[in-house]
Write a protein that holds these residues in place. Structure first.
Motif, PDB file in Angstrom:
ATOM      1  N   PHE A 199     -13.679  36.916  35.465  1.00 38.28           N
ATOM      2  CA  PHE A 199     -14.285  38.214  35.743  1.00 38.28           C
ATOM      3  C   PHE A 199     -13.314  38.980  36.638  1.00 38.28           C
ATOM      4  CE2 PHE A 199     -16.702  40.900  38.631  1.00 38.28           C
ATOM      5  CZ  PHE A 199     -17.489  41.639  37.769  1.00 38.28           C
ATOM      6  N   ARG A 200     -13.005  40.170  36.176  1.00 37.28           N
ATOM      7  CA  ARG A 200     -11.940  40.892  36.899  1.00 37.28           C
ATOM      8  C   ARG A 200     -12.415  42.283  37.278  1.00 37.28           C
ATOM      9  NH1 ARG A 200      -6.044  40.841  34.377  1.00 37.28           N
ATOM     10  NH2 ARG A 200      -6.067  38.843  35.441  1.00 37.28           N
ATOM     11  N   MET A 201     -12.182  42.613  38.525  1.00 40.47           N
ATOM     12  CA  MET A 201     -12.409  43.971  39.011  1.00 40.47           C
ATOM     13  C   MET A 201     -11.063  44.579  39.379  1.00 40.47           C
ATOM     14  SD  MET A 201     -15.681  44.643  38.922  1.00 40.47           S
ATOM     15  CE  MET A 201     -15.746  46.113  39.898  1.00 40.47           C
ATOM     16  N   ILE A 202     -10.768  45.725  38.779  1.00 39.31           N
ATOM     17  CA  ILE A 202      -9.517  46.445  39.095  1.00 39.31           C
ATOM     18  C   ILE A 202      -9.909  47.625  39.976  1.00 39.31           C
ATOM     19  CG2 ILE A 202      -7.541  47.694  38.159  1.00 39.31           C
ATOM     20  CD1 ILE A 202      -9.075  45.763  35.593  1.00 39.31           C
ATOM     21  N   ILE A 203      -9.363  47.626  41.166  1.00 37.31           N
ATOM     22  CA  ILE A 203      -9.769  48.613  42.163  1.00 37.31           C
ATOM     23  C   ILE A 203      -8.604  49.555  42.434  1.00 37.31           C
ATOM     24  CG2 ILE A 203     -10.692  48.921  44.513  1.00 37.31           C
ATOM     25  CD1 ILE A 203     -11.354  45.790  44.246  1.00 37.31           C
ATOM     26  N   GLU A 204      -8.800  50.818  42.093  1.00 34.23           N
ATOM     27  CA  GLU A 204      -7.785  51.838  42.398  1.00 34.23           C
ATOM     28  C   GLU A 204      -8.358  52.760  43.452  1.00 34.23           C
ATOM     29  OE1 GLU A 204      -6.129  53.931  39.124  1.00 34.23           O
ATOM     30  OE2 GLU A 204      -5.872  52.131  37.896  1.00 34.23           O
ATOM     31  N   SER A 205      -7.487  53.133  44.351  1.00 37.08           N
ATOM     32  CA  SER A 205      -7.972  54.053  45.392  1.00 37.08           C
ATOM     33  C   SER A 205      -6.838  54.920  45.896  1.00 37.08           C
ATOM     34  CB  SER A 205      -8.574  53.261  46.555  1.00 37.08           C
ATOM     35  OG  SER A 205      -7.538  52.608  47.271  1.00 37.08           O
ATOM     36  N   ARG A 206      -7.199  56.038  46.421  1.00 37.08           N
ATOM     37  CA  ARG A 206      -6.223  56.889  47.105  1.00 37.08           C
ATOM     38  C   ARG A 206      -6.962  57.676  48.177  1.00 37.08           C
ATOM     39  NH1 ARG A 206      -4.833  61.606  42.666  1.00 37.08           N
ATOM     40  NH2 ARG A 206      -6.909  62.558  42.621  1.00 37.08           N
ATOM     41  N   GLU A 207      -6.131  58.199  49.057  1.00 35.56           N
ATOM     42  CA  GLU A 207      -6.737  58.950  50.153  1.00 35.56           C
ATOM     43  C   GLU A 207      -7.404  60.204  49.595  1.00 35.56           C
ATOM     44  OE1 GLU A 207      -3.942  59.850  53.187  1.00 35.56           O
ATOM     45  OE2 GLU A 207      -3.650  57.758  53.760  1.00 35.56           O
ATOM     46  N   LYS A 208      -8.536  60.509  50.192  1.00 28.81           N
ATOM     47  CA  LYS A 208      -9.180  61.760  49.794  1.00 28.81           C
ATOM     48  C   LYS A 208      -8.308  62.913  50.275  1.00 28.81           C
ATOM     49  CE  LYS A 208     -13.957  60.169  49.650  1.00 28.81           C
ATOM     50  NZ  LYS A 208     -15.265  60.128  50.320  1.00 28.81           N
ATOM     51  N   ASN A 209      -7.991  63.835  49.379  1.00 28.61           N
ATOM     52  CA  ASN A 209      -7.026  64.895  49.680  1.00 28.61           C
ATOM     53  C   ASN A 209      -7.685  66.246  49.501  1.00 28.61           C
ATOM     54  OD1 ASN A 209      -4.760  66.329  50.179  1.00 28.61           O
ATOM     55  ND2 ASN A 209      -3.713  65.790  48.264  1.00 28.61           N
ATOM     56  N   GLU A 210      -8.253  66.786  50.564  1.00 28.97           N
ATOM     57  CA  GLU A 210      -8.886  68.094  50.484  1.00 28.97           C
ATOM     58  C   GLU A 210      -7.848  69.203  50.554  1.00 28.97           C
ATOM     59  OE1 GLU A 210     -11.769  68.139  53.552  1.00 28.97           O
ATOM     60  OE2 GLU A 210     -13.059  66.649  52.583  1.00 28.97           O
ATOM     61  N   ASP A 211      -6.763  68.961  51.339  1.00 29.25           N
ATOM     62  CA  ASP A 211      -5.681  69.945  51.432  1.00 29.25           C
ATOM     63  C   ASP A 211      -4.473  69.380  50.682  1.00 29.25           C
ATOM     64  OD1 ASP A 211      -3.909  71.893  51.989  1.00 29.25           O
ATOM     65  OD2 ASP A 211      -3.786  71.507  54.151  1.00 29.25           O
ATOM     66  N   ALA A 212      -4.332  69.831  49.448  1.00 29.46           N
ATOM     67  CA  ALA A 212      -3.284  69.254  48.577  1.00 29.46           C
ATOM     68  C   ALA A 212      -1.884  69.537  49.065  1.00 29.46           C
ATOM     69  CB  ALA A 212      -3.455  69.787  47.158  1.00 29.46           C
ATOM     70  N   ASP A 213      -1.737  70.651  49.792  1.00 22.77           N
ATOM     71  CA  ASP A 213      -0.391  71.040  50.239  1.00 22.77           C
ATOM     72  C   ASP A 213       0.016  70.384  51.559  1.00 22.77           C
ATOM     73  OD1 ASP A 213      -0.141  72.643  48.033  1.00 22.77           O
ATOM     74  OD2 ASP A 213      -1.014  74.386  49.054  1.00 22.77           O
ATOM     75  N   SER A 214      -0.899  69.696  52.141  1.00 17.65           N
ATOM     76  CA  SER A 214      -0.595  69.108  53.439  1.00 17.65           C
ATOM     77  C   SER A 214       0.427  67.981  53.298  1.00 17.65           C
ATOM     78  CB  SER A 214      -1.881  68.574  54.076  1.00 17.65           C
ATOM     79  OG  SER A 214      -1.562  67.878  55.258  1.00 17.65           O
ATOM     80  N   ASP A 215       1.390  67.976  54.216  1.00 22.88           N
ATOM     81  CA  ASP A 215       2.408  66.925  54.184  1.00 22.88           C
ATOM     82  C   ASP A 215       1.897  65.624  54.783  1.00 22.88           C
ATOM     83  OD1 ASP A 215       4.215  68.488  52.940  1.00 22.88           O
ATOM     84  OD2 ASP A 215       5.176  69.187  54.790  1.00 22.88           O
ATOM     85  N   ASN A 216       0.810  65.736  55.508  1.00 19.75           N
ATOM     86  CA  ASN A 216       0.302  64.530  56.173  1.00 19.75           C
ATOM     87  C   ASN A 216      -0.468  63.625  55.221  1.00 19.75           C
ATOM     88  OD1 ASN A 216       1.348  65.304  58.665  1.00 19.75           O
ATOM     89  ND2 ASN A 216      -0.432  66.613  59.064  1.00 19.75           N
ATOM     90  N   THR A 217      -0.862  64.157  54.103  1.00 17.20           N
ATOM     91  CA  THR A 217      -1.588  63.331  53.150  1.00 17.20           C
ATOM     92  C   THR A 217      -0.614  62.609  52.252  1.00 17.20           C
ATOM     93  OG1 THR A 217      -1.736  65.128  51.581  1.00 17.20           O
ATOM     94  CG2 THR A 217      -3.559  64.879  53.143  1.00 17.20           C
ATOM     95  N   CYS A 218      -1.058  61.479  51.711  1.00 16.23           N
ATOM     96  CA  CYS A 218      -0.212  60.700  50.802  1.00 16.23           C
ATOM     97  C   CYS A 218      -0.969  60.462  49.501  1.00 16.23           C
ATOM     98  CB  CYS A 218       0.153  59.365  51.449  1.00 16.23           C
ATOM     99  SG  CYS A 218       1.254  58.390  50.429  1.00 16.23           S
ATOM    100  N   ASP A 219      -0.288  60.742  48.414  1.00 19.96           N
ATOM    101  CA  ASP A 219      -0.938  60.607  47.121  1.00 19.96           C
ATOM    102  C   ASP A 219      -0.763  59.228  46.511  1.00 19.96           C
ATOM    103  OD1 ASP A 219      -1.830  63.171  47.269  1.00 19.96           O
ATOM    104  OD2 ASP A 219      -0.078  64.014  46.250  1.00 19.96           O
ATOM    105  N   ALA A 220      -0.341  58.287  47.305  1.00 19.45           N
ATOM    106  CA  ALA A 220      -0.132  56.939  46.769  1.00 19.45           C
ATOM    107  C   ALA A 220      -1.457  56.344  46.313  1.00 19.45           C
ATOM    108  CB  ALA A 220       0.490  56.050  47.829  1.00 19.45           C
ATOM    109  N   VAL A 221      -1.365  55.631  45.181  1.00 19.76           N
ATOM    110  CA  VAL A 221      -2.558  55.004  44.629  1.00 19.76           C
ATOM    111  C   VAL A 221      -2.431  53.501  44.809  1.00 19.76           C
ATOM    112  CG1 VAL A 221      -3.922  54.619  42.550  1.00 19.76           C
ATOM    113  CG2 VAL A 221      -2.857  56.853  42.968  1.00 19.76           C
ATOM    114  N   ARG A 222      -3.408  52.937  45.443  1.00 21.55           N
ATOM    115  CA  ARG A 222      -3.422  51.486  45.609  1.00 21.55           C
ATOM    116  C   ARG A 222      -4.192  50.886  44.434  1.00 21.55           C
ATOM    117  NH1 ARG A 222      -5.228  51.205  51.931  1.00 21.55           N
ATOM    118  NH2 ARG A 222      -3.255  51.954  52.806  1.00 21.55           N
ATOM    119  N   VAL A 223      -3.602  49.845  43.912  1.00 20.65           N
ATOM    120  CA  VAL A 223      -4.247  49.161  42.790  1.00 20.65           C
ATOM    121  C   VAL A 223      -4.304  47.675  43.118  1.00 20.65           C
ATOM    122  CG1 VAL A 223      -4.192  48.658  40.332  1.00 20.65           C
ATOM    123  CG2 VAL A 223      -3.327  50.843  41.190  1.00 20.65           C
ATOM    124  N   SER A 224      -5.474  47.132  43.157  1.00 21.14           N
ATOM    125  CA  SER A 224      -5.617  45.701  43.420  1.00 21.14           C
ATOM    126  C   SER A 224      -6.553  45.085  42.378  1.00 21.14           C
ATOM    127  CB  SER A 224      -6.178  45.463  44.824  1.00 21.14           C
ATOM    128  OG  SER A 224      -7.409  46.125  44.982  1.00 21.14           O
TER     129      SER A 224
END
Ligand SMILES: Nc1ncnc2c1ncn2[C@@H]1O[C@H](COP(=O)(O)OP(=O)(O)OP(=O)(O)O)[C@@H](O)[C@H]1O
Length: 662
Positions: free
Chosen positions: A198-223
């Motif tokens: 039984f496998r669960m694939i979990i993808e997540s990323r930071e919630k990004n309300e301000d897309a232009d902000s440099d402080n946010t990261c669009d990296a996607v974690r996959v486990s």
């Protein structure tokens, strides 16, 4: 590095089996009391009465939480058939197993993560007789395993359902269970005939309300969270498997044996030593490869039964679990970057590296400055040391020079005393009567020569420079001036050339050698240091001088004798020629020789010519005699002076030696 977590769960026994159980549990160890060597320690040991929730909390809960953060996790139940694996993993309505508990926890945790947004997918597959079947898509059978850089090891064509709730997952799970191969054996009415993953694939990323902000990261974690219910090892004799069941049991045992080998190899560190681990020998180990020594948090729940009748199988399961305790994994967060996320990440990393570089550069400069300062300090110390040494050397040199000057002065004073004494004595010697008579062992006596000289002096028109040269007092040879010596040599050479027009001396260089002695440097004056060895040299030099003077004297006497003999021969020759000429004239006159035209006047002319020749020869003889006399006199004077100086040397040496005594 993360070690595989291993726990042991014992299933409940019937009262009869409980009475006969050979096993004892104490804390986290389990052992056979009658076999001291058969004792196993684990991370946790759960007794019969323990509930699945407790087993879940022991480790699986943490793995689920880590999976939400991006770490892979695998939990699998291992054990012989009917040991309670399915009961542990899937559970029942009254007692949910690890999988539903994990799903529940997973969604709970995700909902608590307010800063991230998640995407969950689930898959459910079985490995039946070494074939991979998709339990969510029963038509997908015999799926193949692939590997890629992006996805790692994956089952191609496996359905991955996006899920958004626990109920949805559990519903799908129920759907998959309905397609799982279950068979009845003598040991288990509902025996799993396949391994289920039984496998669960979990993808997540930071919630990004301000897309232009440099402080946010669009990296996607996959486990990936794998919850595995293995089929149980079984013995055909006990299960009574035949036909299909026997074949299923064979595949099950074979794949479990490969799993045991992989765990054994990993526990022995074969992989870290570059050895071969047979992951590919079974579909199970190939799919679970990331969980076995790879990038995953892994937990093993070893299900056992403590019944006497299954003691050997239990012992075998405990040995497997015990080996798994020594397997370590390397766990890290799995991230997938979009292009935008990649750019942002790289920009951020560049900034961080630039800051580090500046820090390291400044540190490097500081180190360089420090090393330069040290080098400068060393150079200054060295310079000071050298200056001190130079100063000491200068002082020592000055002291040496001062001592040398003092000694030279003393020596010069002593030497001048000796030389002055010689001068006076030489002057006295010059005033004495000439000693030539003692130097003339030749054919002519001194009187004869003196008479010839005195006669010749009156007639002679030639006045050799040597006479003027030796007109003054004779100086000791050490103090003779070099310029005067050269001039004298030139004059002497000139006179000698005049003489040599008609005379050939046996060894003309002998005279020059005598006069050349004047060119010797004034040794006493220039002598800077007088040591014992040099005193010996002075003595030797005096001895050489005596020998040379004696040699020159003998040569002069030989020359004198030779010249005298030549003069006598010349006189005799002239007389004979005159006689012959006179006789010839007389004969001619007496015989009246008509052919002879000589007259008396011509005869007189011849006589005159001969007389003139005789005069010239006598003048030259006189000049030579004077020159030789001068040479002899010089040699005599210098010989006497040298002898006297040599006689003075011992006392002089003593004086000089005393100067060096402290
Ligand atoms: N801890 C437990 N508490 C209560 N019942 C249990 C427990 N463990 C196992 N059982 C019961 O034992 C029986 C066999 O258990 P289970 O099917 O889980 O074994 P299994 O290891 O999965 O066997 P298999 O390998 O053949 O599938 C089931 O009826 C199950 O309810």
């Amino acid at each position: 590095m993360e070690r595989i977590h291993v726990s042991v769960r014992a299933r409940p026994l019937s009262p009869e089996d409980a009475k006969n159980s050979p096993w004892r549990i104490s804390g986290n160890s389990i052992f056979l009391p009658n076999q001291t060597s058969c004792k196993f320690e684990f991370d946790r040991v759960f007794e019969e009465k323990c509930k699945t929730a407790e087993v879940y909390l022991a480790r699986t809960k943490d793995l689920v939480a880590a999976a939400v953060r991006g770490f892979n996790g695998t939990v699998f139940a291992y054990g012989q058939t009917s040991s309670g694996k399915t009961h542990t993993m899937r559970g029942s309505a009254s007692e949910p197993g690890v999988i539903p508990l994990a799903v529940y926890d997973l969604f709970k945790t995700i909902h608590e993560e307010v800063d991230r947004e998640f995407l969950l997918r689930m898959s459910y597959m079985e490995i039946y007789n070494e074939e991979i079947n998709d339990l969510l898509a029963p038509e997908h059978r015999k799926l193949q395993i692939h590997e890629s850089i992006e996805r790692g090891i994956f089952v191609a064509g496996l359905r991955e359902e996006i899920v958004a709730s626990t109920e949805q997952v559990l519903g799908l799970m129920e759907f998959g269970e309905s397609h799982r191969h279950i068979g009845e054996t003598n040991m288990n009415v509902y025996s799993s005939r396949s391994h289920t993953i039984f496998r669960m694939i979990i993808e997540s990323r930071e919630k990004n309300e301000d897309a232009d902000s440099d402080n946010t990261c669009d990296a996607v974690r996959v486990s990936v969270l794998n919850l595995v219910d293995l089929a149980g090892s079984e013995r055909a004799a006990k299960t009574g498997a035949e036909g299909v069941r026997l074949k299923e049991g064979s595949h099950i045992n074979k794949s479990l044996m490969t799993l045991g080998t992989v765990i054994k190899k990993l526990s022995e560190g074969v992989e870290s030593q570059g050895g071969h681990v047979p992951y590919r020998d079974s579909k199970l180990t190939r799919i679970l490869q990331p969980a076995l020594g790879g990038n995953a948090n892994t937990a093993i729940i070893c299900n056992i039964t403590l019944a006497q009748t299954h003691a050997d199988e239990t012992k075998s399961s405990l040995q497997f679990a015990s080996r798994a305790l020594h397997v370590t994994n390397c766990v890290h967060v799995n991230e997938i970057l979009t292009d935008a996320a990649l750019l942002k990440r790289q920009k951020k990393e560049i900034e961080e590296l630039r800051a580090k570089l500046l820090d390291s550069h400044s540190e490097h400069l500081e180190e360089e400055i420090l090393s330069l300062r040290n080098a400068l300090l060393k150079a200054e110390l060295e310079r000071e040391r050298m200056a001190l040494e130079l100063e000491e050397e200068k002082k020592a040199q000055g002291e040496r020079e001062r001592r040398l000057q003092e000694q030279a002065k003393k020596i010069e004073n002593l030497s001048s005393m000796v030389l002055c004494s010689n001068k006076n004595e030489n002057h006295d010697i010059y005033k004495k009567e000439k000693r030539r008579e003692t130097w003339c062992p030749g054919k002519l006596s001194r009187e004869t020569t003196y008479e010839l000289n005195s006669k010749d002096e009156e007639k002679s028109l030639v006045k050799p420079g040597r006479v003027e040269c030796f007109s003054g007092p004779l100086l000791p040879f050490e103090e003779l001036d070099e310029a005067g010596a050269v001039e004298s040599c030139k004059e002497e050479e000139h006179n000698k050339n005049d003489l040599q027009e008609d005379f050939i001396f046996p060894n003309p260089l002998a005279l020059l050698h005598v006069t050349s002695r004047r060119k010797l440097p004034t040794r006493k004056k220039s002598l800077p240091i007088v040591e014992n060895s040099e005193l010996e040299e002075i003595q030797a030099e005096y001895e050489d001088l005596l020998i040379k003077f004696e040699t020159e004297r003998i040569m002069s006497e030989i020359q004198l004798d030779y010249l005298r003999s030549r003069l006598v021969e010349a006189d005799l020759s002239q007389e004979e020629k005159f006689k012959e000429s006179f006789a010839e004239n007389k004969t001619c006159k007496a015989h009246g020789c008509a052919s002879d035209k000589l007259s008396e006047s011509e005869a007189i002319l011849v006589i005159k010519q001969l007389q003139e020749k005789i005069t010239v020869l006598e003048m030259e003889k006189s000049s030579s005699q004077q020159n030789l006399d001068c040479v002899i006199e010089l040699a005599t004077e210098q010989t006497i002076s040298a002898k006297e100086k040599y006689d003075e040397v011992p006392s002089f040496n003593v004086l000089c030696f005393e100067l060096y005594l402290p």
